[in-house]
Design an enzyme around this catalytic site. Structure first.
Site, PDB file in Angstrom:
ATOM      1  N   VAL A   1       0.837  -1.201   0.000  1.00 22.03           N
ATOM      2  CA  VAL A   1       0.000   0.000   0.000  1.00 22.03           C
ATOM      3  C   VAL A   1       0.875   1.256   0.000  1.00 22.03           C
ATOM      4  O   VAL A   1       0.592   2.217  -0.713  1.00 22.03           O
ATOM      5  CB  VAL A   1      -0.963   0.001   1.205  1.00 22.03           C
ATOM      6  N   TYR A   2       1.947   1.224   0.774  1.00 23.55           N
ATOM      7  CA  TYR A   2       2.878   2.349   0.770  1.00 23.55           C
ATOM      8  C   TYR A   2       3.455   2.557  -0.623  1.00 23.55           C
ATOM      9  O   TYR A   2       3.525   3.684  -1.130  1.00 23.55           O
ATOM     10  CB  TYR A   2       4.004   2.103   1.774  1.00 23.55           C
TER      11      TYR A   2
END
Length: 275
Positions: free
Chosen positions: A160-161
């Site tokens: 997600v980062y």
């Protein structure tokens, strides 16, 4: 056109209470910025940083802002325009990281929303508040966005980062081209993509092949200099540029083998983050 100094300019920095943001604020104060506007969600740390910057001779304005909330961004930006006027130099620095699990092991789905909101959407909303006035003006203006090398290569345990930083990079560099295409050469956009930095945000993450954890002071120095020059893209260190280049030419299986062998794909195995 090159900007030699921010003296007399009004500078706004998000995530300004600590880490890179605090160092950017100190640079602005040292160069004699007309106003240094500090945004952060951590009110206590923000006030401490503001006191240090004021003691160093800066004219400082502070706003406790949750940049993941677009309404809060709009409200704070309106206050800035009243208190300090239009901004000449914007530093999109605020960011968070959640990691060290596989995506399907995500326990708190709010982590997904927060990561995307702070790392991807906040730079867009914040910039949209101040860029129109930069474009309408005639003096040199700058937008500096701190993205990540995670926006250049694929990396497990931080999916997600990585997605949030791919978005930030794609948006930021597209805006750069839009400004060039429309002839607004006095406004320059710089996007910085560093690997892990020693701010504590990536505590536990490991450096990999010829790529140690970066020194935050050197990252700020390089980013600040590039911003003033109007350099479009900064990738730190050189091994990240190599990894990106190889990722673009190697077949997928060879790319994965290479990045796994040099340690990129295991750099988040022991990540704990800032406590």
């Amino acid at each position: 056109m090159k900007l030699d100094t921010v003296a007399g300019k009004k500078v706004l920095i998000t995530g300004a209470a600590m880490g890179l943001g605090k160092l950017f604020a100190a640079r602005a104060v040292r160069e004699g910025a007309a106003a240094v506007v500090l945004w952060d969600i951590n009110d206590t740390a923000l006030r401490e940083t503001a006191a240090e910057m004021t003691a160093a001779g800066g004219t400082v304005h502070t706003y406790t802002v949750d940049v993941s909330d677009s309404g809060a961004v709009a409200t704070a930006a309106a206050a800035v325009r009243v208190d300090a006027g239009d901004i000449d130099v914007l530093v999109n620095n605020a960011g968070i990281v959640r990691g060290n699990t596989y995506f399907w092991e995500t326990k708190d789905r709010n982590d997904i929303d927060k990561t995307m909101a702070i790392n991807s959407l906040a730079p867009m909303y914040v910039t949209l508040e101040f860029l129109p006035a930069m474009v309408a003006g005639t003096t040199e203006a700058r937008v500096l966005t701190i993205a990540s090398s995670a926006g250049l290569v694929h990396n497990p345990r931080m999916s997600v980062y990585a997605a949030s930083k791919w978005a930030a990079l794609g948006w930021s560099d597209s805006v750069r081209i839009e400004l060039e295409q429309s002839g607004h050469d006095h406004v320059k956009v710089t996007t910085v993509c560093p690997t892990y930095i020693d701010t504590g945000m990536f505590e536990g993450a490991k450096g990999f092949w010829l790529t140690p954890i970066l020194d935050q002071h050197k990252v700020v120095e390089t980013s600040w200099t590039a911003m003033k020059k109007g350099t479009p893209l900064v990738i730190l260190p050189w091994t990240s540029r190599l990894n990106k280049a190889l990722s673009g030419v190697l077949p997928l299986k060879l790319r994965d083998l290479f990045l796994n062998t040099v340690g990129v794909y295991h750099s988040m195995d022991e990540f704990t983050g800032r406590k």
